[in-house]
Structure formats: structure tokens, C-alpha cells
Design an enzyme around this catalytic site. Structure first.
Site, mmCIF file in Angstrom:
data_model
loop_
_atom_site.group_PDB
_atom_site.id
_atom_site.type_symbol
_atom_site.label_atom_id
_atom_site.label_comp_id
_atom_site.label_asym_id
_atom_site.label_seq_id
_atom_site.Cartn_x
_atom_site.Cartn_y
_atom_site.Cartn_z
ATOM 1 N N GLU A 167 0.788 -1.225 0.000
ATOM 2 C CA GLU A 167 0.000 0.000 0.000
ATOM 3 C C GLU A 167 0.830 1.290 0.000
ATOM 4 O OE1 GLU A 167 -3.940 -1.889 2.182
ATOM 5 O OE2 GLU A 167 -2.866 -0.272 3.186
ATOM 6 N N GLU A 357 -5.205 -8.599 0.559
ATOM 7 C CA GLU A 357 -5.938 -8.276 1.782
ATOM 8 C C GLU A 357 -7.396 -8.031 1.441
ATOM 9 O OE1 GLU A 357 -4.535 -5.083 4.277
ATOM 10 O OE2 GLU A 357 -2.431 -5.660 4.002
#
Length: 453
Positions: A167, A357
Site C-alpha cells: 500500500e 488483503e
């Protein structure tokens, strides 16, 4: 209500995920250095009720029992991250004890036939590098490549799948611009420089991996937020387009098209000046060929023009309260399907995709030795159904890693939010498998049995 299990192709991989600072604890054990999250969490007012990752889930000392529990649940794959300050606690100083710990973890995973996927950077930058500017300093790119290369050499024989970064949006915009994450800065020029340097360090690490002749796969994980306009008003449509550029296109476009999105470049340069931290050859390195793209997805944003995000002149509309998680995020699995379809159509084509995720925080309670988190079961099942729909239409989705294996330190929210399929009593460190963990274990067993027949 018991949710039915979902049929997936035989080569689809189910797994679960964690991150080093969120679970390991042992903040000063065996020569580990200070990270930006150690500094940030110990700064008053930065993290909920002053919580820190000093102990977390004590996974550093309990990894064997945690991996054994994964095995008992039938988990075939596990995504973990490596703590950079355990490997290089000081600039240029290698810490063998840090590598030895991760070798023990990886060997234990192999013992229980659990395939590791290793993330090199899940936000725990060494504090000594932040003292020199952190990701806003181009020199950090070289330090990351040094660290990555060392990990490849020391652990590459045990790791079939590497992820360079988790991320980049959070590690740059959320951390240097919005200030919610470590190091907690509010400087948009720093934020965009950090984003560029993180992407560049990814590309340089991929180049180093290829040059080393390793036999595994390497990729990167981006977080995506699907964006819808609140109305057809031109100002709302434009605001939603900026939000999409900020959250999604700023990161996927250089990786796949060797450019930053032109509409956003114009917008950003009008606010922070020329992007002169982009040097010749950078975009070619950033777009180094990857073997897969990791996708983290939790929710969508409905956006209108407004002042909520002053940088974008946009405002996220709050979703209805009965369709949100404990984070306040809307539950909208249809957006996962739309996201995957958009990525394949616009950017990734036949590149393998992996959901690295997906999950949800709810207000779990341990009652009589059980956690009946039915909302999480439904969340996971609904998102798996959306993923399966994409696969059925020819989408190259190859895996799904549930976030998270167990409750843990949820960054600025401390221990107030629980994402795990395993409940952690932080006072006793006792682990209890939740109803969602049992359902997910059943889904995996069903998948395995269906593909044995």
C-alpha cells in the site's frame, strides 16, 4: 444462517495475512532498531489511548504456536512482512539475529506445508532513515534496495513469492500528506515525493531480484478504493474523478503505463509545483515487469464536491449505518467485482491478480469461549462471491488472503479494532478461533476436497 461454500478453480490459493509491527512485539529484542512506528506510537496523541506495538501479539516468541494453529485450520498460504529495523537496525549495520528469526519462521511454515508470501515493506521504516527525510529523500531508494537485496540473498531459497511494498498510498499520502500514519507529516510535496520514491524503490528492487536469478515471483500490493460519484452533477463527477486519480490511478498508472495520470499531474502541479523529483529513467524502472499484482480491497467511496479533502476539493458521503464495518467503511462487495473488471480492462490485461488483503473489523466479543462474528462470515463470503464472478468471466484472479489471521495492533487505532479470524486476549495472549475462522477453514477444506475428486 450458515453460508454455503463457494467453488473456485483448482489452482486458486487461499491464505491469510499479517504484518510485522502489528503482531511481533519484541520491539527491542535481538538487536532490533527503532522504526517510525515505534517513534509515532510513543508520541502522545498519535495512537488511540497511547497503544504501541511493543508487545502486540507477542508473535516473535509465539510464532510456532501461531503457525501450528494455521496448520490446524488448514491454511495453505500465509502472507507476512519483514521488519526492516530487525535486518538493518543502524545504517549499514546488518543484524544476523534478525535474519535468523525470519529463517526460523519460514522453515516452520515449510514444515507445516504453508506457502509463504513475504512483504519487504509494510510501513516500518527505520527511524534513522526518517531522520534524514524518510521516503521524501531519494537516498532512501538505495537503502531499500540494499535491504531487499540482502533479504533475497539470505531468505530467497525459502520464499516463492515476494511483495516489495504494501500500500504505497498509505506509506506516502496517508503518512506524509494527511498525517494519520507515521511519520505524521502534513506536507503534500513530501507526500508526492515519497510516493514516487516508494514506487521507484519497488522497480529497483524488482531489477535486483531479476539480476540475482531467483526462481520465485515478485510483485507489489496496492490498496484500491472504488469511487462512485454522488450524483450526475458535473462538479460531483469531477470530484469523484480526482478522488479516483488520488486513490487509484496515481499508483497503478506508472506501474503499468510508465506515466502518471495527466489530469492529476496538472491538478497536483497547480498545488505543489513541478514534480521535479521525477528523474529520467525513473518511470522505466517503476514499470519493471512484475509477476503478479497484489490488490488490497475493503470498501468504496461515494464522492461529491466539497471541502472534506481540501487537497482534492472533494467530500466522501457517509454510507448508511447499517451497512458499515466497525471502521465506518461501507460493505459493498459489488465494488470488488467492478474494481477487478476495471483493472483487467484498463491496466493489467492477463497479468495474474491476487487479493492480498480483504476483511473487516467488527466489535467482536468473547462469550463462553466463542466469538460469533456472523457479520464477518457474511462479509468474506460476499466478497469471495464477487471474486468468483470475475473469475467466471475470464478474470485472472489467482488467490485470496484474508486480513487478518488474528486481531492485532491496528495502526493509529491501536487495539480498538479487531480484524482477525482469531481472537486475541491481549492480557493473556490466548488465541480463540472465531466463527469466521471456522467458516474460512471450512471453505478451504471444501476447496481442497472438491479438487481431489
Amino acid at each position: 444462517m450458515t453460508r454455503s461454500f463457494i467453488e473456485f478453480p483448482s489452482d486458486f490459493v487461499f491464505g491469510t495475512a499479517t504484518a510485522a509491527y502489528q503482531i511481533e512485539g519484541a520491539a527491542k529484542a535481538d538487536g532490533r532498531g527503532e522504526s517510525i512506528w515505534d517513534r509515532f506510537s510513543h508520541t502522545p496523541g498519535k495512537v488511540f489511548e497511547g497503544h504501541t506495538g511493543d508487545v502486540a501479539c507477542d508473535h516473535y516468541h509465539r510464532y510456532e504456536e501461531d503457525i501450528k494453529l494455521m496448520h490446524e485450520l488448514g491454511i495453505p498460504a500465509y502472507r507476512l512482512s519483514i521488519s526492516w529495523p530487525r535486518i538493518f537496525p543502524e545504517r549499514g549495520k546488518f543484524n544476523q539475529a534478525g535474519i535468523d528469526f525470519y529463517r526460523r519462521v519460514l522453515e516452520t511454515l515449510h514444515k507445516y506445508e504453508i506457502e509463504p508470501a513475504v512483504t519487504l515493506y509494510h510501513w516500518d521504516l527505520p527511524q534513522y532513515l526518517q531522520d534524514e527525510g524518510g521516503w521524501a529523500n531519494r537516498a532512501t531508494v538505495d537503502y531499500f534496495v540494499e535491504y531487499a537485496t540482502k533479504v533475497f540473498r539470505e531468505l530467497g531459497d525459502l520464499v516463492p513469492k515476494f511483495i516489495t511494498h504494501n500500500e504505497p498510498w498509505c506509506a506516502s499520502f496517508l503518512s506524509y500528506g494527511l498525517g494519520h500514519h507515521a511519520p505524521g507529516h502534513h506536507d503534500w510535496r513530501e507526500a508526492y515525493a515519497a510516493a514516487h520514491h516508494i514506487l521507484l524503490s519497488h522497480g529497483k528492487a524488482v531489477e535486483a531480484y531479476r539480476a540475482g536469478g531467483y526462481q520465485g515471483e515478485i510483485g507489489i500490493t496496492l490498496n484500491f478504493t472504488w469511487v462512485d460519484s454522488a450524483s450526475n452533477r458535473p462538479e460531483d463527477v469531477a470530484a469523484a474523478r480526482r478522488e479516483d486519480g488520488f486513490a487509484n490511478r496515481w499508483f497503478i498508472e506508472p506501474l503499468m503505463k510508465r506515466q502518471y495520470p495527466s489530469d492529476m499531474v496538472e491538478w497536483v502541479e497547480g498545488r505543489i509545483g513541478a514534480l521535479d523529483f521525477i528523474e529520467p529513467g525513473d518511470l522505466e524502472s517503476i514499470a519493471s515487469t512484475i509477476d503478479f499484482l497484489g490488490i488490497n480491497f475493503y470498501s468504496r467511496n461515494v464522492v461529491q464536491a466539497g471541502a472534506g479533502n481540501a487537497h482534492l476539493e472533494s467530500q466522501v458521503v457517509q454510507p448508511s449505518a447499517d451497512r458499515v464495518t466497525d471502521m465506518g467503511w461501507e460493505i459493498h462487495p459489488e465494488s470488488l467485482y467492478r474494481l477487478l473488471t476495471w483493472l483487467k480492462s484498463e491496466y493489467t490485461a492477463d497479468l495474474p491478480l491476487v487479493i492480498t488483503e480483504n476483511g473487516a473489523a467488527f466489535r467482536d466479543e468473547l462469550v463462553d469461549g466463542e466469538v460469533q462474528d456472523v457479520d464477518r462470515v457474511n462479509y468474506v463470503a460476499d466478497h469471495l462471491e464477487a471474486a468468483k464472478r470475475f473469475i467466471d468471466e475470464g478474470g485472472p484472479l489467482k488467490g485470496y488472503y484474508l486480513w487478518s489471521f488474528m486481531d492485532n495492533f491496528e495502526w493509529a487505532f491501536g487495539y480498538s479494532k479487531r480484524f482477525g479470524m482469531v481472537y486475541v486476549d491481549y492480557a493473556t495472549q490466548v488465541r480463540t478461533v472465531k466463527a469466521s475462522g471456522k467458516w474460512y477453514s471450512g471453505q478451504i477444506a471444501h476447496h481442497r476436497a472438491a479438487n481431489v475428486r
